[in-house]
Each structure stands twice: as C-alpha cells, then as structure tokens.
Design a protein around this motif. Structure first.
Motif, PDB file in Angstrom:
ATOM      1  N   LYS A 140       6.519 118.186  18.396  1.00  0.00           N
ATOM      2  CA  LYS A 140       5.451 118.326  19.514  1.00  0.00           C
ATOM      3  C   LYS A 140       4.202 118.971  19.070  1.00  0.00           C
ATOM      4  O   LYS A 140       3.120 118.716  19.500  1.00  0.00           O
ATOM      5  CB  LYS A 140       6.102 118.865  20.791  1.00  0.00           C
ATOM      6  N   ASP A 180      11.605 114.856  17.547  1.00  0.00           N
ATOM      7  CA  ASP A 180      10.106 114.935  17.493  1.00  0.00           C
ATOM      8  C   ASP A 180       9.624 115.975  17.373  1.00  0.00           C
ATOM      9  O   ASP A 180      10.135 117.106  17.412  1.00  0.00           O
ATOM     10  CB  ASP A 180       9.736 114.318  18.968  1.00  0.00           C
ATOM     11  N   GLY A 236      10.084 107.254  24.280  1.00  0.00           N
ATOM     12  CA  GLY A 236       9.247 107.906  23.587  1.00  0.00           C
ATOM     13  C   GLY A 236       8.292 107.784  22.501  1.00  0.00           C
ATOM     14  O   GLY A 236       8.740 106.714  21.636  1.00  0.00           O
ATOM     15  N   ASP A 237       7.196 108.207  22.365  1.00  0.00           N
ATOM     16  CA  ASP A 237       6.164 107.970  21.300  1.00  0.00           C
ATOM     17  C   ASP A 237       6.052 109.380  20.409  1.00  0.00           C
ATOM     18  O   ASP A 237       5.527 110.391  21.055  1.00  0.00           O
ATOM     19  CB  ASP A 237       5.163 107.525  21.594  1.00  0.00           C
ATOM     20  N   TYR A 261      14.872 108.629  29.247  1.00  0.00           N
ATOM     21  CA  TYR A 261      14.542 109.298  27.725  1.00  0.00           C
ATOM     22  C   TYR A 261      15.107 110.681  27.968  1.00  0.00           C
ATOM     23  O   TYR A 261      14.552 111.606  29.157  1.00  0.00           O
ATOM     24  CB  TYR A 261      13.176 109.366  27.509  1.00  0.00           C
ATOM     25  N   GLU A 277       9.353 108.942  18.721  1.00  0.00           N
ATOM     26  CA  GLU A 277      10.590 108.720  18.347  1.00  0.00           C
ATOM     27  C   GLU A 277      11.097 106.954  18.346  1.00  0.00           C
ATOM     28  O   GLU A 277      11.754 106.695  17.443  1.00  0.00           O
ATOM     29  CB  GLU A 277      11.594 109.188  19.439  1.00  0.00           C
TER      30      GLU A 277
HETATM   31  N1  GLY Z   1       7.549 112.038  22.102  1.00  0.00           N
HETATM   32  C1  GLY Z   1       7.482 112.604  23.721  1.00  0.00           C
HETATM   33  C2  GLY Z   1       7.198 111.745  24.438  1.00  0.00           C
HETATM   34  O1  GLY Z   1       6.953 110.646  24.260  1.00  0.00           O
HETATM   35  O2  GLY Z   1       6.832 112.167  25.656  1.00  0.00           O
END
Ligand code: GLY
Ligand code: AMP
Length: 427
Positions: free
Chosen positions: A211, A209, A286-287, A266, A289
């Motif tokens: 960030k 990811d 996760g967002d 996660y 991912e």
């Molecule tokens: N991609 C980071 C989260 O979902 O926390």
C-alpha cells in the motif's frame, strides 16, 4: 453470455481479460472502459458517469447483458447494483445497504462485533476530545481512519500523537465526519477475496498488496503499488480459517439483517501472533490484487460470477488454480499519490509483450487524437507476469516494467521481495 463490466481501472481490465477468456462468454462490454480494454471489449461511454444507476441499468438492457459486474466501490455504495437488479438484470455486486461494509468503517465494526469476527479494538469518535481520549487509551502506534470512503487515503498510521490528532480533526471537519481510532495490529497483511451469493461463501486465493508508495513501505498510503499470489509463507489453511471465522459469520449476519451480501467480500487481514484479525472490509475486488488472483484462476470467471449473482454458489465445482506465481507492479504517474501529472506519453508496451508471460493492464491511460497513448491518472498501468517460482515471476515483471517509457513515472522495486527471500512469517 454477454457481460457488462463497470469501471475503468486495471482491476476492471483484469476482469475483462478473464471474462473474455471464458468459453461461455460471447462478448464483453466495458463502461466506460479504457484504451487497454478496447481491443477485446466494446467500450461504451456512460454519460451520467458510473454512479448513475439508471444509466447503468439502461445500458445493460440496451446491450442485452446477461450479467453486470461492478468494479469500483463508489457505484456500489451509491446503489448502482440495486438499480441494475431492479431493472431485471443479474448483477455481481452488493446492494447499497450491504456495501456499507466498505462505505462505513463504523458500520463494519458493528457487524464484526455482532458476528464475533476478530478485529482491532476500536473507538468511533465524533469530537476531537474523543479522538484524543481514544489515542491515549490505545497508545502508540496510532491508527486513525476516516469513517467514509477515501480511496485508500483516509487512514493514517503513525507514532506521532500530534499527526494522529491532526488527521482526526481533518476527518471530523467534513460534513457528518466521524473517525475510527483503533488498536494497531502487528503482522503481515493479506487480502482474501470471498465470493458470496448472500448465503454461501467461496474464497479465492490469498494475495498480498503493497500500500505504501515507496520501497520498504516508506511514504504515504496509496491505492496499492503491487501484489503477488500465492503466498507460500502463509498457512495452507488460511483461506478456510478466514471463511470460518470471518467471511461466513459476516455473510450470515448480513443475511440475518435482511441485507444479504452478494459480490466479493474483500477481507483485509493482519496475521498477528494471536491469529488473523480483520483490518478492513471492502465490498469489491481489490486493485491490484485482482490482477494476480485472476492471472492464476483457471475456473472460467463468468460462470462463477453469474452463479454468485443468482444464488447458486453452493453447487459450484471446486476452483482450479494455476501452480504458477503471479506478480504485478503498478507504474504510477509523476507526483502520485499527492499530485499525479497527466498528459505524458506512454510508450514501450509492445516491448513488454516480448517478455515471456508478461502483459500490461491499463488504468489511468487515454488515447490522444493522433492515436498515441497518454497518462491520465495516478496509477497508469499494472504490469503482470507469471513464473514457475516467485523469483522467476519477479524477474520477468521487472524486466517488463523496465521496458515501459513514461516520463517521471515511478514504481516500487521490492514487490514480493521479502517473500522471495523467505523473510515473511506469520505471528
Ligand atoms: N488494494 C487495496 C484496495 O483495493 O483497496
Ligand atoms: P485500510 O484503508 O483500513 O485498509 O487501511 C490502509 C492501511 O493502513 C492498511 O492496509 C494497513 O497497512 C494500515 N492499517 C489499517 N488499520 C490498521 C491497524 N489496525 N493496524 C495496523 N495497520 C493498519
């Protein structure tokens, strides 16, 4: 099978997309959903919002859902999965107690210590004096984290002691505020989603990811600006090693405490010279991912999540994956992350679909009365593309992103670039 997905982001759109593709699935309902999902799923309003456990449980009963999948962390921490299960519906997502692995960084540290999971040395502080002492004990670069949920914005990593202390004070100013000051972990970051049924752990494919908001990791932290998978530069044994050293001991410790973890653990890792160490746990997918991991998963998703919800992961066949590379790039609204602007027209999405393999997942979008699409959040869209090589996937995804028209929007132009250039190494 009928599945109810809770949430409205691009992660949930990716879940809906994968669930709809499962031949065992007859229908997917999303609540509240978003305009991107409503072509393949029935979008239902949640009058009490996503934190209303009774409302979600009732919707699952009214819809005759066989499985509820909860996307975001806030409903999990609020106990929505408990309410759904109590009403008799299978649920993929941890109880409020188990979701504390994400809801409290101090709790996560305590569980990691009990399970002997490798992670950064940390001090939990309740006063500014303790924060100052911890900063001096650990030295720079400083890592200061709000103990509670902060939507990816509670962490400050800085070499400026005054900035670190100021962030600590700001977190302490909140009611019941606690701060975690921890050792800086050096090395590339990896996200690994581990499915758990409370006992058995099944890892998905690792992803990376991005960030920070800007290219070259400049600017403030965000929810995530892009991702890719697989990680050709990481050791092939990484997922197994993380299960053995991190996920399985954590799931065992949670079961031992009588609060089994059912859902996605996660695991956010830094691959340091001294091996993988945990940066954070989250209690959900996760967002962004998920957008790339599910793009490559060939095993039907609904059966997998139902097996986890029903304690049957042990009997699941080995997962099947596409050999292709997947990249996602987030298109963010003007002003994101500090002050995202809504209400701008989003256009060009039909042209995205002309790029081979490319598609758009919606996050912060809204449908105007005249049917046009408007931005309505910080991260507006996730554009995804696949390729035979990472270079091809990147070329396609950026071709697709270039076709999106959204005034004032921005995106990172270096998602997966270091990996394409083979500049990443572990330890
Ligand atoms: N991609 C980071 C989260 O979902 O926390
Ligand atoms: P978190 O919310 O804990 O995931 O932290 C957000 C981001 O801050 C992570 O993705 C890392 O980039 C960075 N970070 C957090 N903890 C550490 C640490 N101990 N050492 C280095 N970077 C960190």
């Amino acid at each position: 099978m009928k599945v109810l997905v809770i949430g409205s982001g691009a992660r949930e759109h990716a879940l809906v997309r994968a669930l709809v593709a499962d031949p065992e699935v007859d229908a997917v309902v999303a609540a509240p959903g978003n305009p991107g999902m409503d072509t393949t799923a029935l979008c239902e309003a949640l009058p009490g919002g996503v934190l209303d456990g009774a409302g979600v449980a009732q919707l699952a009963l009214d819809q005759g859902a066989d499985l509820v999948v909860i996307g975001p962390e806030a409903p999990l921490v609020a106990g929505v999965a408990d309410a759904v299960r109590a009403a008799g519906t299978a649920c993929f997502g941890p109880s409020a107690e188990a979701a504390r692995l994400e809801g409290s960084k101090a709790f996560a540290k305590e569980v990691m210590a009990a399970a002997e999971v490798p992670t950064a040395i940390a001090y939990v502080c309740t006063t500014a004096e303790e924060v100052a002492a911890a900063l001096d004990a650990l030295g720079a670069p400083h890592v200061v984290k709000d103990d509670g949920l902060a939507a990816g914005k509670g962490v400050v990593v800085t070499s400026d002691r005054d900035e670190a202390l100021a962030h600590g004070r700001a977190c302490l100013a909140k009611e019941g505020g606690r701060v975690v000051v921890e050792e800086y972990l050096d090395g590339p970051e990896v996200s690994l989603f581990c499915l758990s049924d409370g006992r058995t752990v099944l890892p998905l494919a690792p992803a990376q990811d991005f960030k920070r908001v800007g290219d070259d990791d400049e600017g403030p932290n965000t929810g995530g600006m892009g991702a890719y998978s697989p990680l050709d530069w990481a050791p092939a044994t990484l997922a197994d090693e993380v299960v053995t050293r991190v996920a399985q001991p954590t799931v065992d410790e949670m079961a031992r405490r009588g609060t089994p973890f059912v859902g996605v653990l996660y695991v956010g890792l830094a691959l340091t010279r001294r091996g993988p160490k945990v940066i954070e746990f989250n209690a959900r997918f996760g967002d962004p991912e998920t957008q790339v991991v599910l793009a490559r998963l060939r095993t039907p998703l609904a059966g997998l999540l139902l097996a986890a919800a029903e304690g049957r992961l042990e009997g699941v066949e080995p997962l099947r994956w596409s050999e292709q590379h997947a990249v996602t790039v987030v298109v963010a609204a003007h002003g994101y992350p500090a002050t995202p602007r809504g209400g701008d027209r989003v256009e060009g999405l039909e042209e995205v679909e002309e790029v081979p393999t490319a598609y758009v997942l919606h996050a912060g979008t809204d449908r105007a009365a005249d049917g046009s699409l408007l931005s309505a959040g910080g991260r507006v869209l996730s554009v995804v593309a696949l390729g035979e090589s990472l270079a091809q996937a990147r070329e396609r995804v950026y071709d697709a992103v270039g076709r999106v028209r959204l005034e004032g929007s921005h995106h990172r132009s270096d998602i997966a670039l270091a990996a394409e250039r083979e500049e990443l190494h572990t330890g």
